[in-house]
Design a protein around this motif. Sequence first.
Motif, PDB file in Angstrom:
ATOM      1  N   PHE A 166       5.982   2.703   4.688  1.00 21.14           N
ATOM      2  CA  PHE A 166       7.114   1.786   4.841  1.00 21.14           C
ATOM      3  C   PHE A 166       8.418   2.467   4.461  1.00 21.14           C
ATOM      4  O   PHE A 166       9.433   2.361   5.170  1.00 21.14           O
ATOM      5  CB  PHE A 166       6.884   0.546   3.983  1.00 21.14           C
ATOM      6  CG  PHE A 166       8.115  -0.254   3.682  1.00 21.14           C
ATOM      7  CD1 PHE A 166       8.832  -0.871   4.694  1.00 21.14           C
ATOM      8  CD2 PHE A 166       8.572  -0.394   2.367  1.00 21.14           C
ATOM      9  CE1 PHE A 166       9.984  -1.615   4.412  1.00 21.14           C
ATOM     10  CE2 PHE A 166       9.702  -1.133   2.074  1.00 21.14           C
ATOM     11  CZ  PHE A 166      10.416  -1.737   3.094  1.00 21.14           C
ATOM     12  N   ARG A 167       8.414   3.169   3.338  1.00 22.20           N
ATOM     13  CA  ARG A 167       9.638   3.854   2.883  1.00 22.20           C
ATOM     14  C   ARG A 167      10.085   4.912   3.897  1.00 22.20           C
ATOM     15  O   ARG A 167      11.270   5.257   3.962  1.00 22.20           O
ATOM     16  CB  ARG A 167       9.402   4.500   1.528  1.00 22.20           C
ATOM     17  CG  ARG A 167       8.960   3.570   0.406  1.00 22.20           C
ATOM     18  CD  ARG A 167      10.027   2.589   0.008  1.00 22.20           C
ATOM     19  NE  ARG A 167       9.579   1.735  -1.112  1.00 22.20           N
ATOM     20  CZ  ARG A 167      10.211   0.645  -1.515  1.00 22.20           C
ATOM     21  NH1 ARG A 167      11.322   0.270  -0.908  1.00 22.20           N
ATOM     22  NH2 ARG A 167       9.739  -0.072  -2.519  1.00 22.20           N
TER      23      ARG A 167
ATOM     24  N   TYR B 292      -2.810   3.092   5.990  1.00 25.27           N
ATOM     25  CA  TYR B 292      -3.654   2.362   5.037  1.00 25.27           C
ATOM     26  C   TYR B 292      -5.124   2.696   5.262  1.00 25.27           C
ATOM     27  O   TYR B 292      -5.849   3.050   4.319  1.00 25.27           O
ATOM     28  CB  TYR B 292      -3.428   0.858   5.186  1.00 25.27           C
ATOM     29  CG  TYR B 292      -4.169   0.036   4.164  1.00 25.27           C
ATOM     30  CD1 TYR B 292      -3.529  -0.389   3.008  1.00 25.27           C
ATOM     31  CD2 TYR B 292      -5.502  -0.305   4.341  1.00 25.27           C
ATOM     32  CE1 TYR B 292      -4.214  -1.129   2.058  1.00 25.27           C
ATOM     33  CE2 TYR B 292      -6.196  -1.032   3.396  1.00 25.27           C
ATOM     34  CZ  TYR B 292      -5.545  -1.454   2.252  1.00 25.27           C
ATOM     35  OH  TYR B 292      -6.243  -2.167   1.299  1.00 25.27           O
TER      36      TYR B 292
ATOM     37  N   ARG C 263       1.133  -7.086  -1.846  1.00 23.42           N
ATOM     38  CA  ARG C 263       2.364  -6.627  -2.464  1.00 23.42           C
ATOM     39  C   ARG C 263       3.518  -6.822  -1.492  1.00 23.42           C
ATOM     40  O   ARG C 263       3.340  -6.797  -0.271  1.00 23.42           O
ATOM     41  CB  ARG C 263       2.271  -5.148  -2.880  1.00 23.42           C
ATOM     42  CG  ARG C 263       1.327  -4.882  -4.063  1.00 23.42           C
ATOM     43  CD  ARG C 263       1.842  -5.540  -5.309  1.00 23.42           C
ATOM     44  NE  ARG C 263       1.050  -5.254  -6.508  1.00 23.42           N
ATOM     45  CZ  ARG C 263       0.073  -6.032  -6.972  1.00 23.42           C
ATOM     46  NH1 ARG C 263      -0.279  -7.118  -6.297  1.00 23.42           N
ATOM     47  NH2 ARG C 263      -0.555  -5.733  -8.085  1.00 23.42           N
ATOM     48  N   THR C 264       4.715  -6.991  -2.033  1.00 17.55           N
ATOM     49  CA  THR C 264       5.918  -7.168  -1.231  1.00 17.55           C
ATOM     50  C   THR C 264       7.000  -6.241  -1.765  1.00 17.55           C
ATOM     51  O   THR C 264       7.161  -6.100  -2.987  1.00 17.55           O
ATOM     52  CB  THR C 264       6.404  -8.627  -1.284  1.00 17.55           C
ATOM     53  OG1 THR C 264       5.336  -9.498  -0.927  1.00 17.55           O
ATOM     54  CG2 THR C 264       7.570  -8.840  -0.325  1.00 17.55           C
ATOM     55  N   TYR C 265       7.745  -5.620  -0.846  1.00 17.52           N
ATOM     56  CA  TYR C 265       8.782  -4.661  -1.223  1.00 17.52           C
ATOM     57  C   TYR C 265      10.057  -4.929  -0.429  1.00 17.52           C
ATOM     58  O   TYR C 265      10.001  -5.361   0.726  1.00 17.52           O
ATOM     59  CB  TYR C 265       8.323  -3.225  -0.923  1.00 17.52           C
ATOM     60  CG  TYR C 265       6.985  -2.864  -1.510  1.00 17.52           C
ATOM     61  CD1 TYR C 265       6.885  -2.401  -2.823  1.00 17.52           C
ATOM     62  CD2 TYR C 265       5.816  -2.975  -0.757  1.00 17.52           C
ATOM     63  CE1 TYR C 265       5.654  -2.053  -3.363  1.00 17.52           C
ATOM     64  CE2 TYR C 265       4.580  -2.633  -1.290  1.00 17.52           C
ATOM     65  CZ  TYR C 265       4.501  -2.170  -2.599  1.00 17.52           C
ATOM     66  OH  TYR C 265       3.281  -1.842  -3.124  1.00 17.52           O
TER      67      TYR C 265
ATOM     68  N   HIS D 147      -2.943   0.973  -0.634  1.00 18.94           N
ATOM     69  CA  HIS D 147      -1.662   0.270  -0.758  1.00 18.94           C
ATOM     70  C   HIS D 147      -0.537   1.258  -1.061  1.00 18.94           C
ATOM     71  O   HIS D 147       0.578   1.113  -0.535  1.00 18.94           O
ATOM     72  CB  HIS D 147      -1.751  -0.784  -1.857  1.00 18.94           C
ATOM     73  CG  HIS D 147      -2.135  -2.142  -1.345  1.00 18.94           C
ATOM     74  ND1 HIS D 147      -1.213  -3.124  -1.074  1.00 18.94           N
ATOM     75  CD2 HIS D 147      -3.348  -2.669  -1.042  1.00 18.94           C
ATOM     76  CE1 HIS D 147      -1.838  -4.204  -0.628  1.00 18.94           C
ATOM     77  NE2 HIS D 147      -3.139  -3.956  -0.601  1.00 18.94           N
ATOM     78  N   ARG D 148      -0.801   2.225  -1.883  1.00 18.19           N
ATOM     79  CA  ARG D 148       0.235   3.222  -2.188  1.00 18.19           C
ATOM     80  C   ARG D 148       0.614   4.002  -0.932  1.00 18.19           C
ATOM     81  O   ARG D 148       1.798   4.301  -0.695  1.00 18.19           O
ATOM     82  CB  ARG D 148      -0.258   4.145  -3.295  1.00 18.19           C
ATOM     83  CG  ARG D 148      -0.263   3.486  -4.672  1.00 18.19           C
ATOM     84  CD  ARG D 148      -0.633   4.474  -5.756  1.00 18.19           C
ATOM     85  NE  ARG D 148      -0.398   3.892  -7.077  1.00 18.19           N
ATOM     86  CZ  ARG D 148      -1.254   3.953  -8.097  1.00 18.19           C
ATOM     87  NH1 ARG D 148      -2.416   4.573  -7.944  1.00 18.19           N
ATOM     88  NH2 ARG D 148      -0.951   3.401  -9.252  1.00 18.19           N
TER      89      ARG D 148
ATOM     90  N   GLU E 284       2.817   1.732   1.243  1.00 16.91           N
ATOM     91  CA  GLU E 284       4.206   1.632   0.772  1.00 16.91           C
ATOM     92  C   GLU E 284       4.987   2.888   1.133  1.00 16.91           C
ATOM     93  O   GLU E 284       6.149   2.815   1.572  1.00 16.91           O
ATOM     94  CB  GLU E 284       4.252   1.413  -0.746  1.00 16.91           C
ATOM     95  CG  GLU E 284       5.682   1.261  -1.247  1.00 16.91           C
ATOM     96  CD  GLU E 284       5.839   1.348  -2.757  1.00 16.91           C
ATOM     97  OE1 GLU E 284       6.992   1.291  -3.231  1.00 16.91           O
ATOM     98  OE2 GLU E 284       4.818   1.477  -3.455  1.00 16.91           O
TER      99      GLU E 284
END
Length: 440
Positions: A185-186, A198, A257-259, A178-179, A182
């Motif tokens: 995504f960033r 992932y 998780r949602t960001y 998950h890290r 993210e």
Amino acid sequence: MTDQTPASLYGRHIEVLQARAAVALERGGFDHLVVPSGNLHYQVFDDRDYPYAVNPQFKAWLPLTRNPGSWLVVTPGRRPKLVYLQPRDYWHVVPRAPSGAWVEHFDIVVVRTPDEAIPHLPPAHRSAVLGEPQSTLGEYAPNNPPAVVAYLEYHRAFKTPYEIAMMREATRIGVRAHRAAEAAFRQGLSEFDIHLAYCAAARQDANELPYGNIVALNEHGAVLHYTELDREAPAQSRSFLIDAGASHGGYACDITRTYSARGDEFQALVDAVDAAQQRMCAQVRSGTDYRRIHLDAHLALAGILREHGVLTVSPEAAVATGVSATFFPHGIGHGIGLQVHDVAGFAAADAGTETLAKPDGHPYLRLTRTLAPGMVVTIEPGIYFIDMLLDDLRAGPNAASVDWSRVDALRPYGGIRIEDDVACTDGEPLNLTREAFAVR
């Protein structure tokens, strides 16, 4: 310090399973439990096989997930037997010889062809054979006696310390991945590339993961089971919802998780759901009706929508009229363990003859049992802006319950879901997910 590694806990786990098997066999009137690991299935009109999935009844006993054609035999009062298929084959990689902490707990017979297993199996007419029809070998056709299956599945909700340790390891892997997702995504990557990041971080390919990754950017977060994985990144990535798990020795984790891409009002909404979700996780206590957590979640989420100007009515009114279900249309979660959606979620008792009803108006809840120590459940509240459901609400009698300008402002972000795996104990709940995220 007491050793809490899976290897140290495995012996007691087998003792528990043997005790359960003895009762289940007595209930069904059988002398032996026979469990095939399962076989490969081939696609119709083709010679390609589907991804192999081990029989959950098999992997409950053994951390073997890539061994088709093997058989487990359990006879009360005797040491369990594993008939282990290790074929002679130059087309495929042959399974390694049995090894690991589990080996000492079984009598192991290695066979080279499937038919060689037959002499090592007990009389078929006295056996409860648990599996799928394709596992049939000679007269050993799965009969899946309801009394046996119901008992075993009901008690599978109560995880042994070994199982909790295995799920903790699956969670550690999932959090690492998950890290990585993210971070991707960033960086502005596409859904497909985030998915690949992932899998690389988990060191598991798509067929090894416990379910298909949900990797959703922007409006795609409003599709509850979005698995399309766009190959090209959007012109602007506003939001990211990822629902993805990992596997370890047959056990699963399930994390969402949602960001938001920036510190905007959508991120404030995410933070509010996250805080509420942690309060819901704290409700995972012995004696708590899981249905109560679900209904309380509707009130909490409606309260957040009211605070953020989406709803114009009280949380109580939104729940009573069904408006809250437009924004939170699924259940609060489910049992988890050997399967992502673990079995016997509605069972009133281990006979399997009675079920516990879902609350009226909440058809998608997957678990209605009262929580007890050993149970592991997901807690996954969500708020979504789903066009189909919003259109229905706008055309109905409760349209005035919503500030539609606020809905239009948030619709491009898709939705929010936060999900943890939480174990019920004799005291404070054990949040496996938050525990893993706390470790850097």
